[in-house]
Design an enzyme around this catalytic site. Structure first.
Site, mmCIF file in Angstrom:
data_model
loop_
_atom_site.group_PDB
_atom_site.id
_atom_site.type_symbol
_atom_site.label_atom_id
_atom_site.label_comp_id
_atom_site.label_asym_id
_atom_site.label_seq_id
_atom_site.Cartn_x
_atom_site.Cartn_y
_atom_site.Cartn_z
ATOM 1 C CD GLU A 185 -6.091 -1.303 -0.571
ATOM 2 O OE1 GLU A 185 -5.797 -1.007 0.593
ATOM 3 O OE2 GLU A 185 -5.269 -1.287 -1.512
ATOM 4 C CD GLU A 209 6.916 -15.680 -13.561
ATOM 5 O OE1 GLU A 209 7.142 -16.191 -12.444
ATOM 6 O OE2 GLU A 209 7.523 -14.693 -13.990
#
Length: 306
Positions: A123, A92
């Site tokens: 992960e 963004e």
């Protein structure tokens, strides 16, 4: 079962974000409206938890802005929900602040496929985080933010630990006190939101807390870098009709000039809002405005004053 599995079970039992709430054990039997009210009440507690960590957040932002002012990047690193939130925040920044796509970067364990699909085992790899950062050509001017609700995710911890070996600034954002992640970072931010509505579902309160903090880190850093004028997004990129209309409105709010003057300035400035505002307020042409902004390191207020 392996010793690693047993150790993980023991660790999860100690985490606030993983705690079981017996008072909600029959929540599935409640009317939908009651569940919605409970969930809304849970969400309402998150801003207060963030507020307790504001001094730590502000210190981390000031340190980040100082690095970015000399050309460094802001890099988020996380797995699962935490990684997706980092990718979201980074994505963004170009349309909101006209930031280069490589100025704010979101790394997620398992790569971009992991944004929509779970990548098993990614992960758990500290080495993968190091490789991902090395692939970016990490430098001492960069800032790496490890994001993990538990504060123990190897990918996030590994990213912070590796970043410190090259002298980069490190921030560890988690939702448990006394986390490994916070301890590994230059700036540890632990927003303790308590057990989740659904046991262990850290996409809920923990995810909301992380989103709020990431909003602060990117937004306030951009303010410090001169990407705004007051509370106006003067570095917005007019890449579609909505943003072109917003650009016009921002220039109008900053200058109170007639529409015709605003359109003329935006056209001469090739759509650059900050340049157009300076042209109107200082009464200069586009090349002069561009030069003044360059000498002011992009800070519009400073360029207006001199």
């Amino acid at each position: 079962m392996s010793s690693t599995y047993d150790e993980l079970r023991a660790q999860l039992a100690t985490l606030t974000t993983e705690a079981f709430r017996p008072e909600l054990a029959e929540i599935d039997r409640l009317p939908t409206l009651d569940i919605a009210r409970i969930m809304n009440g849970e969400d309402g507690s998150v801003p207060g938890a963030v507020a307790t960590r504001l001094p730590a957040i502000a210190a981390a932002i000031d340190a980040t802005a100082a690095r970015m002012a000399r050309g460094g990047r802001l890099i988020y690193a996380g797995a699962g929900t935490a990684g997706r939130l980092g990718v979201l925040d980074a994505s963004e920044c170009p349309p909101t602040f006209n930031a280069s796509p490589d100025q704010v970067i979101g790394l997620i364990a398992g790569g971009h496929t992991a944004i929509v699909t779970s990548i098993e085992g990614a992960e758990d790899s500290e080495e993968l985080a190091a490789r991902d950062l090395d692939g970016l050509g990490l430098t001492a001017d960069d800032t790496v933010v490890g994001v993990s609700a538990s504060g123990r995710t190897p990918y996030a911890v590994g990213a912070v630990e590796h970043a410190r070996t090259v002298g980069a600034l490190t921030i560890g954002l988690s939702c448990n006190a006394g986390s490994v992640l916070a301890a590994a970072a230059d700036h540890g931010i632990e927003v303790v939101v308590g057990p989740e509505l659904l046991t262990g579902s850290t996409r809920l309160k923990a995810g909301t807390a992380q989103k709020l903090v990431l909003n602060m880190i990117s937004t306030i850093t951009m303010i410090r870098l001169g990407k705004t004028y007051g509370n106006l997004m003067v570095d917005v990129r007019a890449s579609n009709e909505k943003l072109r209309a917003r650009s016009h409105r921002i220039v109008a709010l900053a200058t109170d000039a007639p529409d015709a003057d605003i359109e003329a300035a935006l056209t001469a400035a090739d759509g650059e809002v900050k340049t157009a505002i300076l042209m109107v307020l200082a009464g200069v042409d586009a090349p002069t405005a561009t030069s003044r902004l360059r000498h002011a390191n992009g800070h519009l207020r400073a360029a207006i004053q001199g």
